[in-house]
Design a protein around this motif. Sequence first.
Motif, PDB file in Angstrom:
ATOM      1  N   TYR A 148       0.758  -1.287  -0.021  1.00 46.43           N
ATOM      2  CA  TYR A 148       0.055  -0.022  -0.094  1.00 46.43           C
ATOM      3  C   TYR A 148       0.992   1.196  -0.115  1.00 46.43           C
ATOM      4  CZ  TYR A 148      -3.875   3.288   1.083  1.00 46.43           C
ATOM      5  OH  TYR A 148      -4.736   3.898   0.976  1.00 46.43           O
ATOM      6  N   ILE A 149       2.061   1.393   0.691  1.00 47.56           N
ATOM      7  CA  ILE A 149       2.906   2.339   0.757  1.00 47.56           C
ATOM      8  C   ILE A 149       3.526   2.389  -0.544  1.00 47.56           C
ATOM      9  CG2 ILE A 149       4.926   3.140   2.021  1.00 47.56           C
ATOM     10  CD1 ILE A 149       4.023   1.618   4.407  1.00 47.56           C
ATOM     11  N   GLN A 150       3.986   1.181  -1.220  1.00 51.52           N
ATOM     12  CA  GLN A 150       4.537   1.413  -2.547  1.00 51.52           C
ATOM     13  C   GLN A 150       3.837   1.906  -3.397  1.00 51.52           C
ATOM     14  OE1 GLN A 150       5.719  -2.584  -3.465  1.00 51.52           O
ATOM     15  NE2 GLN A 150       7.392  -2.783  -1.872  1.00 51.52           N
ATOM     16  N   SER A 151       2.454   1.875  -3.320  1.00 51.13           N
ATOM     17  CA  SER A 151       1.543   2.440  -4.486  1.00 51.13           C
ATOM     18  C   SER A 151       1.794   3.719  -4.508  1.00 51.13           C
ATOM     19  CB  SER A 151       0.182   2.134  -4.381  1.00 51.13           C
ATOM     20  OG  SER A 151      -0.235   2.650  -3.024  1.00 51.13           O
ATOM     21  N   TYR A 152       2.346   4.545  -3.570  1.00 52.50           N
ATOM     22  CA  TYR A 152       2.548   5.887  -3.674  1.00 52.50           C
ATOM     23  C   TYR A 152       4.139   6.067  -3.997  1.00 52.50           C
ATOM     24  CZ  TYR A 152      -1.270   6.865  -0.580  1.00 52.50           C
ATOM     25  OH  TYR A 152      -2.610   6.880  -0.525  1.00 52.50           O
ATOM     26  N   PHE A 153       4.710   5.236  -4.637  1.00 49.39           N
ATOM     27  CA  PHE A 153       6.059   5.311  -5.095  1.00 49.39           C
ATOM     28  C   PHE A 153       6.514   4.549  -6.237  1.00 49.39           C
ATOM     29  CE2 PHE A 153       6.217   6.361  -0.788  1.00 49.39           C
ATOM     30  CZ  PHE A 153       6.977   7.510  -0.524  1.00 49.39           C
ATOM     31  N   ARG A 177       7.735   8.107 -10.121  1.00 51.04           N
ATOM     32  CA  ARG A 177       8.014   8.861  -8.859  1.00 51.04           C
ATOM     33  C   ARG A 177       9.136   8.770  -8.458  1.00 51.04           C
ATOM     34  NH1 ARG A 177       3.620   9.684  -4.076  1.00 51.04           N
ATOM     35  NH2 ARG A 177       4.643  11.755  -3.122  1.00 51.04           N
ATOM     36  N   ASP A 212      -3.267   8.895 -11.204  1.00 53.41           N
ATOM     37  CA  ASP A 212      -3.713   9.128  -9.974  1.00 53.41           C
ATOM     38  C   ASP A 212      -4.510   7.744  -9.492  1.00 53.41           C
ATOM     39  OD1 ASP A 212      -2.215  11.263  -9.795  1.00 53.41           O
ATOM     40  OD2 ASP A 212      -4.192  12.405 -10.306  1.00 53.41           O
ATOM     41  N   LYS A 266      -8.195   5.321  -3.524  1.00 58.31           N
ATOM     42  CA  LYS A 266      -7.815   4.396  -2.298  1.00 58.31           C
ATOM     43  C   LYS A 266      -8.168   2.947  -2.514  1.00 58.31           C
ATOM     44  CE  LYS A 266      -8.666   3.899   2.558  1.00 58.31           C
ATOM     45  NZ  LYS A 266      -9.380   4.499   3.796  1.00 58.31           N
ATOM     46  N   ARG A 286      -5.598   1.557  -4.763  1.00 61.05           N
ATOM     47  CA  ARG A 286      -4.407   1.170  -3.935  1.00 61.05           C
ATOM     48  C   ARG A 286      -4.472  -0.089  -3.088  1.00 61.05           C
ATOM     49  NH1 ARG A 286      -1.216   5.367  -4.618  1.00 61.05           N
ATOM     50  NH2 ARG A 286      -2.080   7.278  -5.023  1.00 61.05           N
TER      51      ARG A 286
END
Length: 335
Positions: free
Chosen positions: A65-70, A74, A192, A195, A198
């Motif tokens: 889930y954290i990786q989905s922001y990186f 990015r 983008d 939730k 993700r």
Amino acid sequence: MFKIFWDFFQNQVLGMKWLNKVIGGGLSAAGLNLESKTGASIQFFLYDTIKITVLLCVLIYLISYIQSYFPPERSKRILGRFHGVGANIIAALLGTVTPFCSCSSIPLFIGFTSAGLPLGVTFSFLISSPMVDLGSLVLLMNIFGTKIAVIYVLVGLVIAVAGGIIIEKLHMEKYVEQYIKTAGSVDIEAPDLTKRDRLKYAWEQVAATFKKVFPYILVGVGIGAFIHNWIPQSWIETALGSSNPFSVILATLVGIPMYADIFGTIPVAEALFAKGAQLGAILSFMMAITTLSLPSLIMLRKAVKPKLLSLFIGICTGGIILVGYLFNLLHLYLV
């Protein structure tokens, strides 16, 4: 009060000691003698397999889930904003929230390198990613305690940063394969994600990683159960105990040709620790397997020339051995 809460969390939530009692009660009710080597091995195997599998799925879900922001695009932009030692530090930290094994990290390393990021920065990422991911922190806390787990992660980051700096200072760019240099990079904006997207991505990562990792968990737990119940403690102490000054070197060299990830090495480390192996030797063994596995080195050879590959192996091996001896010196204070 906090200590009581933390001990409960570490023993009953992370360590799942209650699960061991439940399994032991069930096996005893089935007529199995838990005092025998066979009974103890079966209990160890069932307990560690279930415990590590549960932790694996929970950790992969949270970390994915954290990786989905990186996404790679990015991460590349983040790394591109920093220079010098700061870039190496950020690359090493990014490695903690990316793939769990070295073979998965190499495609990202190749992408970052072909995108024009400094070679030393990409190597800091490559060293950090399999060695000190967030999963290793939690699993090491489960076996060795918080203090040892935190120090392990910190020294792993130091190795990653130092290794990248050394490679950068030696100007090894000419030893990157030509097709990597000319590949270029296409900047594709990551869409983008909602939730829900993700959460779906995290579940997909759990399924994919579990399928890949579970066989190594079974092998690791099987080896751990064998060591824990069948190998005499005197043998382990002779090879990896304080009486052998070369235990760290031996553990590192034995670990390099093997292939596993942090989840497969944990039960082996747990069994070795219980049998009297020194802390530094155990951690060097784990670092060598996760960072310098033979399959990952074969993959890396496709991207870099032998001289750079040899330098990478030398830096990692030297760093792992130094860390091992450091932990051996601190063994009495940490355990």
